[in-house]
Structure formats: C-alpha cells, structure tokens
Design an enzyme around this catalytic site. Sequence first.
Site, PDB file in Angstrom:
ATOM      1  N   GLY A  12       0.833  -1.205   0.000  1.00  0.00           N
ATOM      2  CA  GLY A  12       0.000   0.000   0.000  1.00  0.00           C
ATOM      3  C   GLY A  12       0.864   1.250   0.000  1.00  0.00           C
ATOM      4  N   GLY A  14      -0.369   4.410   0.131  1.00  0.00           N
ATOM      5  CA  GLY A  14      -1.189   5.541   0.550  1.00  0.00           C
ATOM      6  C   GLY A  14      -0.361   6.395   1.507  1.00  0.00           C
ATOM      7  N   PHE A  15      -1.044   7.129   2.366  1.00  0.00           N
ATOM      8  CA  PHE A  15      -0.324   8.033   3.275  1.00  0.00           C
ATOM      9  C   PHE A  15       0.635   7.271   4.191  1.00  0.00           C
ATOM     10  CE2 PHE A  15      -3.877  10.784   2.146  1.00  0.00           C
ATOM     11  CZ  PHE A  15      -3.201  11.964   1.898  1.00  0.00           C
ATOM     12  N   GLY A  16       0.171   6.140   4.730  1.00  0.00           N
ATOM     13  CA  GLY A  16       0.997   5.400   5.686  1.00  0.00           C
ATOM     14  C   GLY A  16       2.169   4.710   5.013  1.00  0.00           C
ATOM     15  N   GLU A 175     -18.394  18.076   2.881  1.00  0.00           N
ATOM     16  CA  GLU A 175     -17.701  18.657   1.723  1.00  0.00           C
ATOM     17  C   GLU A 175     -18.511  18.458   0.455  1.00  0.00           C
ATOM     18  OE1 GLU A 175     -13.148  17.814   3.310  1.00  0.00           O
ATOM     19  OE2 GLU A 175     -14.025  16.490   1.831  1.00  0.00           O
ATOM     20  N   ASP A 304      -5.459   3.378   8.219  1.00  0.00           N
ATOM     21  CA  ASP A 304      -6.900   3.110   8.347  1.00  0.00           C
ATOM     22  C   ASP A 304      -7.236   1.646   8.625  1.00  0.00           C
ATOM     23  OD1 ASP A 304      -7.350   5.740   7.843  1.00  0.00           O
ATOM     24  OD2 ASP A 304      -8.523   5.452   6.012  1.00  0.00           O
TER      25      ASP A 304
END
Length: 459
Positions: A12, A14-16, A175, A304
């Site tokens: 992954g 993603g951010f992590g 949003e 997450d």
Amino acid sequence: MENRFPHVVIIGAGFGGLTAAKSLKSAPVRVTIVDRTNHHLFQPLLYQVAMAGLSPADIASPIRSILRKQRNTTVLLAEATGVNYAERSVSVRDDEREEKLFYDYLVLATGGKTSYFGHNEWERIAPGLKDLDDAVEIRRRILLAFEEAEKEHDPQRRKDLLTFVVVGGGPTGVELAGAIAELARFVLARDFRSINPRSAEILLLEGGPRILPAFEPDLSESAELQLNGLGVNVRVNAQVTNIDGNGVYLGPELIRSATVIWSAGVNTTSFTMCLGVELDRSGRINVQPDLSIPNHPNVFAIGDMTRFFQDGKLLPGVSPVAIQMGRTVARNIKYDLAGKPRKNFRYFDKGNMATIGRKAAIAQIGSIHLSGFIAWVAWLMVHIFFLIGFRNRIAVLFNWAWSYFTYQRGARLITGRKVRENTKQTKTNETNEKTDKISFVSLFFVCFVFSLLNSASGT
Ligand SMILES: Cc1cc2nc3c(=O)[nH]c(=O)nc-3n(C[C@H](O)[C@H](O)[C@H](O)COP(=O)(O)OP(=O)(O)OC[C@H]3O[C@@H](n4cnc5c(N)ncnc54)[C@H](O)[C@@H]3O)c2cc1C
C-alpha cells in the site's frame, strides 16, 4: 541495492505506506513497495474531482516518480493476496502472474473502502467516494442529472433529477453537500435554459444527533449554519433504512431523488480477512503499542486498517495518523537493526479541519476553534502544502484561483459513459473553450510567479 540488506516489503502506497518507504530512504534495507494502483492518491481532495473543481491528475502522483530518487526502493504494481508468516512471504499478483515476495519486515498499509453496513446492493445506486473512479462516476452522475433535467418535461421527474441526497454527515459528506450546492448555485446557474440549477435541492442526512461528530458541538453547529447558508438542508437523526431507484427511505418516508451519494461508512479492504488475525467489526486490526500485529513482531500494520487506542480514545481514520504511524514503523525497523529497543507509537494531534465551501470551513486546533473564512484559508494552505508533487500544487492553486475568481469549474466533463454524438460534440466544444481560458489564466499566473521569482533572485 545489495541483497545482504534486510528486505522490507510495504503493501500500500497511501499516506501510511509511502511515509514508511520515504522514512527508510537512508536505512540499510532494501524496500519493495507494492500497490494495486500506480499512483498515490490525495484522498482529502477527491471531492473536488467529484465536483468538477479539479482533474484526477491534480490530486494523484505516480508512485514510481515519487520514489524515483530513492535508490534502495523498488515499486511493484500488483495486488497483495495473502501472507505466509511461517515462510515470511507475501503473495502478490497482477493480470499476468502471481509471485511471492520474501520479507524480513512486512508493513501492511492497505487502507479502507466504503462500507454499506451489509447493504452492498445500495452501492449501485449510491456510490461512495474512495478512489478516482468513484470521483469520476459521481461527477458524471451529478452533471448528467442537470443535463437530463434540462430535457425533462414531467415536473415530478425533473424535481427528482434536481434533488441530490448525501448520506453521512462526516467531513466527506459535508464537503460533498457544500460543493454540490456551490456547483448548482454559482457554476451551473447561468448555463441552462429550461431549468434553474439554483432551485436544486441538496439534502445531507446524518444518522446521529449532529453532523461532524469528531468536532466540538459549537463547530458542528457552525458547520450546519454555513451549509444552510449555501442552501443545503441538513437532517440529523435520519436513519436510512433503504435506498432504491426512487430515492432514500427513512422508515416509511421516501425522499425522492435521482442522485444519492453514500459517505456514511468505511471498512477495511478484504485483504485484512486473509491475515489470520483478530479483526473488529470494521475489519481493523488491533495492533500492539509498537504497531506490530499480535504474535508477529516483524509484521506491522498502520493507518486506516488499524484500531489504536490512545488515552482511552480510538484514533480517527485520518491521514496524519497514517503518516505518523508510517514514520514510527520505519524508526522501529531502524532501531531493530541498530540493536536498540523499539518505541511505542504516540499520536500527536495537530488539529482537525473540514471545508464546507467557498470561504466556509471549520478548524479545531487544540482549544482554538475557527470557522468561516479564516478556517477556509487555513484549510486551503494545509491542503496545498501536503499535496505531493510541485506540478500538483501549482495546478491546484491555479484551478482554485480560477474557480474562486470566475465561479467556473475547468473539469466539468461527463465521461465514463457513451453519450449521444451530438451531445458529445457540444461538450467537446465547451471543453475546448474552457481549456483555452484556463490555459490563458494559467499562463498569466505562471508568468506572474516567474517574474516575482526573477525579481526576488535579482535582489
Ligand atoms: C473522500 C475522502 C476524504 C478524506 N478527507 C480527509 C481529510 O480531509 N483529512 C484527513 O486527514 N483524512 C482524510 N481522509 C482519510 C485519509 O485519506 C485516510 O485516513 C488515509 O488515506 C489513510 O491512509 P492509509 O495509508 O491507511 O490508506 P490509503 O491512503 O487509503 O492507502 C491504501 C493504499 O493501499 C493500496 N491497496 C489496498 N489494498 C491493496 C492490496 N491488496 N494490494 C496492494 N495495494 C493495496 C491502495 O491502492 C492504496 O494506495 C479522507 C478519506 C476519503 C476517502
């Protein structure tokens, strides 16, 4: 990179996962980062793509190009399908083949996906917002609803087409609802002849007693008022019992709508199911204080996909948590290699923000509560700052400046479905015209920025 170095496999980007990989840049390890997509996605701005404010490429960067200067790291486009702890391997596959990657350390960072709480049949009618495909699909549905309403003669059907329901009053729902209202009121208002886009009804449904429950009550209240100011009708304690082609049901009440968007739940990806560890109801892993998974000290999970309590409180599924976890895991791997004891993870909360629309947002930074324009400016700065890639920052800044001053959106394209040839032609012309205008404004800004930089370097 030499084979004698320990192999860290990260699943992954993603951010992590990406943060973990970058934090291992100078460590004596070989890193392989695997992702099923070829890009890192800045999810906090996905709603802008869904609302035609930004293009997909503005908020995504190829993982390979982000890490191209990191010599100890290899990027693989593949999907992880299982882990064999005994032989320390992870199975990955792409369209062509399946292979095993052997690891010394494994970092799992596969994030989450939209959850319909057991009602997967709602997904077809009410898409969620989790990746670029979702964003483009939501954009298509919203723009098409206005197009179809323009041609519709039946008043009830036209009303249904001009009613937009967003389910879930968390930051993404807020949003989206705010952005649909702006799109209808400011952007599309002058473009249609038979319908008045301003008359569109936008409903935000929240099952709990207030929207944005992660914020203090005064900020939730302020957000609701700001949404009302944009024309969004907020309904709290609204438990959705069914969604079908007619709209959304709250018990016996039917809210007729042709466009429903789901932002009420997040689950982990199915990958966590094959890990053989205990999961909570949302599929999250209870990690150890050093972020390793139970009984497997060389396997970490972050972001997450994890459940982590700090001072009795569950950490939220937000990007700063994933980023800080990524850094902690990289540091613990380095400590292991240096023979030092690992450190436990501790989250440092820098604050929480949610945007509602043009000049409308809320921010909670410790005991400081901000709302309205100042919160919006803070939100804008933070989001530009954390976007990956210089090109993306400049593009997003230009696009926002363009939308702000002209009330126009550059990415109003209906794609992903065959539209009739004549409609396609009209759209293409419109797009070309818009692109010309954007290019001109962008060129002007670029010249302006460069002349500023030039004069600064000359002094
Ligand atoms: C619409 C939206 C808006 C948001 N807004 C905000 C916000 O304003 N502020 C904020 O802080 N947070 C926000 N978040 C939450 C934030 O984006 C997440 O908390 C963060 O992305 C979690 O990071 P992660 O690394 O755990 O997972 P992700 O960033 O989701 O990354 C997971 C990665 O794993 C890859 N992957 C998944 N399964 C596999 C597999 N089997 N094999 C290979 N690769 C796999 C995926 O392709 C993805 O690249 C938002 C989220 C969404 C969806």
